[in-house]
Design a protein around this motif. Structure first.
Motif, PDB file in Angstrom:
ATOM      1  N   CYS A 212       0.843  -1.198   0.000  1.00 16.44           N
ATOM      2  CA  CYS A 212       0.000   0.000   0.000  1.00 16.44           C
ATOM      3  C   CYS A 212       0.879   1.248   0.000  1.00 16.44           C
ATOM      4  CB  CYS A 212      -0.969  -0.009   1.174  1.00 16.44           C
ATOM      5  SG  CYS A 212      -0.179  -0.020   2.763  1.00 16.44           S
TER       6      CYS A 212
ATOM      7  N   SER B  79       0.260   3.405   4.705  1.00 17.83           N
ATOM      8  CA  SER B  79      -1.045   3.991   4.993  1.00 17.83           C
ATOM      9  C   SER B  79      -2.007   3.034   5.692  1.00 17.83           C
ATOM     10  CB  SER B  79      -1.688   4.516   3.704  1.00 17.83           C
ATOM     11  OG  SER B  79      -1.870   3.455   2.793  1.00 17.83           O
ATOM     12  N   ASP B  80      -1.671   1.749   5.776  1.00 19.30           N
ATOM     13  CA  ASP B  80      -2.528   0.804   6.485  1.00 19.30           C
ATOM     14  C   ASP B  80      -2.051   0.568   7.923  1.00 19.30           C
ATOM     15  OD1 ASP B  80      -0.239  -0.598   5.944  1.00 19.30           O
ATOM     16  OD2 ASP B  80      -1.249  -2.404   5.231  1.00 19.30           O
ATOM     17  N   ARG B  81      -1.306   1.538   8.491  1.00 17.65           N
ATOM     18  CA  ARG B  81      -0.809   1.517   9.875  1.00 17.65           C
ATOM     19  C   ARG B  81       0.265   0.458  10.116  1.00 17.65           C
ATOM     20  NH1 ARG B  81      -6.008   1.152  13.507  1.00 17.65           N
ATOM     21  NH2 ARG B  81      -4.527  -0.142  14.599  1.00 17.65           N
TER      22      ARG B  81
ATOM     23  N   ARG C   4       2.360  -3.638  13.194  1.00 11.83           N
ATOM     24  CA  ARG C   4       1.266  -2.673  13.117  1.00 11.83           C
ATOM     25  C   ARG C   4       1.428  -1.617  14.211  1.00 11.83           C
ATOM     26  NH1 ARG C   4      -3.533  -2.770  10.243  1.00 11.83           N
ATOM     27  NH2 ARG C   4      -5.343  -1.903  11.286  1.00 11.83           N
TER      28      ARG C   4
END
Length: 181
Positions: free
Chosen positions: A25, A45-47, A62
């Motif tokens: 991502c 952007s997905d942590r 994460r």
């Protein structure tokens, strides 16, 4: 649909590609963990923090909230992650554990930079404040108010460790001597 992001690294002396990495991502920030670009970390952007070694993807972890910026402290192996809340997360890469995060006095830390001389961490935020943290004492040692009503969009220490450049959302760049009050 869209194509997934790709990172390519070239040498400018002979215009040859050193490596290419496919990511899952969009990349928010990137930091090098070695002098030869062999070890990289990407804030996505997905942590997730996506760690890459010379052979490819090494590990992903994460982050509790959405990240905005990264900074790496070479002295204590801490990776700092600026977040959308009032916390700056600290991941120690030597032990592989999250440490207790720094609690800033403002919400929304946009930019981070570690002083190259004495390892002072500068956090630039949404409400025109810069906060300075000493990683040894884990306390905020000073605050700097820039212009009212603007966001801090860039912070950078000079190589001498005494001059700080601060960029704002209004397009203004301020230079400060950190020795003055």
């Amino acid at each position: 649909g869209t194509y997934p992001p790709i990172i390519k690294c070239f040498t400018t002396s002979d215009m040859a590609m050193k490596f290419q990495r496919g990511l899952t991502c969009e990349v928010i920030a990137m930091e090098t963990l070695s002098n030869d670009y062999g070890k990289l970390v990407f804030l996505q952007s997905d942590r997730t923090l996506n760690f890459h070694a010379p052979y490819g993807t090494h590990y992903s972890v994460r982050v509790p909230t959405f990240g905005r910026d990264l900074a790496y402290n070479w002295d204590n192996c801490d990776l700092y992650v600026a977040a959308s809340g009032n916390e700056v997360y600290r991941l120690n890469l030597e032990t592989g554990q999250f440490k207790e995060p720094f609690q800033t006095s403002f919400v929304g830390c946009n930019k981070l930079h570690v002083n190259p001389v004495h390892q002072l961490l500068c956090c630039g935020g949404d409400n025109s404040l810069c906060e300075f943290w000493d990683p040894r004492s884990r306390k905020a040692v000073s605050k700097l108010a820039v212009d009212k009503g603007v966001q801090i969009t860039a912070v950078k220490f000079d190589s001498d460790g005494l001059t700080l450049g601060v960029g704002t959302s209004a397009g203004v760049v301020h230079l400060f001597d950190i020795r003055s009050s």
